[in-house]
Design a protein around this motif. Structure first.
Motif, short mmCIF file in Angstrom:
data_model
loop_
_atom_site.label_atom_id
_atom_site.label_comp_id
_atom_site.label_asym_id
_atom_site.label_seq_id
_atom_site.Cartn_x
_atom_site.Cartn_y
_atom_site.Cartn_z
N GLY A 283 -4.63 -3.17 -3.42
CA GLY A 283 -5.29 -3.20 -2.11
C GLY A 283 -6.07 -4.46 -1.80
O GLY A 283 -6.51 -4.65 -0.67
N LEU B 183 0.81 -1.22 0.00
CA LEU B 183 0.00 0.00 0.00
C LEU B 183 0.84 1.27 0.00
O LEU B 183 0.31 2.37 -0.17
CB LEU B 183 -0.93 0.02 1.23
N TRP C 97 -5.85 0.89 5.09
CA TRP C 97 -6.37 0.35 3.84
C TRP C 97 -7.55 1.17 3.34
O TRP C 97 -7.62 1.53 2.14
CB TRP C 97 -6.81 -1.11 4.02
#
Length: 336
Positions: free
Chosen positions: A127, A45, A85
């Motif tokens: 993701g 990420l 996230w």
């Protein structure tokens, strides 16, 4: 839509929301913050040092620690990882983006597939691996029904993103507040966050209490307080970006008011929601179970914790970092 937008933005006065209860922060905040950043890096990420600096100054672990101050260390870490996230994914897929691209549908449906099938797709999107990890850890930690409450909120997040896109693609976009409020309370992601509050406090809330109309009313007040507060705090950033930028302040201003009048209108609505929450909670709490009292405490923690995070911790909404955040988002989109 608005005259002299830049000048109005420079002169805005954004008030701080005050609450009639104290804020709390988990003592585990520092290690949770550090581990969340490491987790995000391990799951792809954070593509660069530049973006790492952005994540560091945002302080997602502090948001988790303030909003879930009574959660045990394991659950708090899952929530902090989920926050990183969610914010990154939401910025890329839903908010800080052009309204529609070739990636919009595959990105959002991949998140739904993880919830529905508990596995990765053949070619995971950005993701997706991190999202599966969060979901599997929550599945192990939560009773089945309670995970499904969280999952329902996330499905609504992905689904109402489509309504938001429709709204922004319309030839004559609506400036009505009511449709915006309906979309906002789901695209904010607040509902799945609220669905973790009972486990983080006094224990899972039974279905017969979870679905009570008065409890649902308290949830709605909590959702509104955080969403509409964020509409004020994120306005300088959202008003300058392409794509899906409308919020309550801008919609009110579009009806013939100034941006400051939009801020004042939104602030009054937030204050009314806090007052209504306190009034209704005072009627519920005297006869509530231990679990329900913990759930109500958790809602208070979320409202106050979010505001404390904005005031004391994060630089996400700081004027100083608006331009840098826009550059960082471009770096992340280019790196996927």
């Amino acid at each position: 839509m608005l005259e002299n937008l830049s000048a109005q933005l420079e002169q805005l006065r954004i008030p701080t929301i005050a609450f009639p209860w104290a804020g709390v922060c988990s003592p585990d905040v520092e290690p949770v913050e550090q581990e969340a950043t490491h987790w995000a890096a391990r799951h792809g990420l954070i593509p660069s040092e530049q973006y790492l600096a952005r994540v560091t100054r945002t302080k997602y672990g502090w948001l988790a620690a303030r909003c879930y101050p009574h959660a045990d260390r394991e659950l708090l870490q899952i929530i902090a990882d989920y926050f990183i996230w969610f914010f990154i994914t939401d910025d890329l897929f839903v908010d800080r983006v052009e309204t529609l691209s070739r990636e919009t549908l595959p990105n959002l449906t991949a998140m739904l597939d993880v919830l529905d099938f508990n596995r990765l797709g053949a070619s995971p999107v950005f993701g997706e691996v991190a999202w599966l990890d969060v979901c599997q850890r929550l599945r192990r930690r939560l009773p089945g029904e309670h995970f499904e409450r969280f999952a329902h909120g996330m499905r609504m997040w992905a689904s109402t993103a489509g309504l938001q896109i429709v709204s922004h693609l319309a030839e004559e976009p609506s400036s009505a507040i009511r449709p915006y409020e309906a979309i906002r309370r789901h695209t904010s992601g607040m509902n799945p966050c609220i669905d973790l509050l009972d486990t983080a406090n006094a224990g899972p809330l039974p279905a017969e209490e979870f679905h009570r109309p008065d409890v649902l009313g308290l949830r709605l007040h909590t959702n509104n307080v955080v969403c509409w507060s964020n509409d004020m705090q994120s306005l300088p950033m959202e008003a300058r970006q392409p794509g899906q930028y409308r919020n309550m302040v801008i919609l009110h201003a579009a009806q013939g008011h100034t941006l400051q009048e939009g801020i004042d209108y939104t602030f009054d609505k937030v204050r009314a929601e806090i007052d209504a929450f306190q009034r209704e909670a005072s009627q519920v709490e005297p006869h509530a179970s231990k679990e329900l009292r913990g759930f109500i405490t958790g809602m208070r923690d979320w409202m106050r914790g979010y505001q404390d995070w904005v005031d004391l911790d994060t630089q996400r909404y700081s004027q100083q970092f608006l331009e840098q955040d826009a550059n960082d988002s471009g770096v992340l989109r280019a790196s996927r």
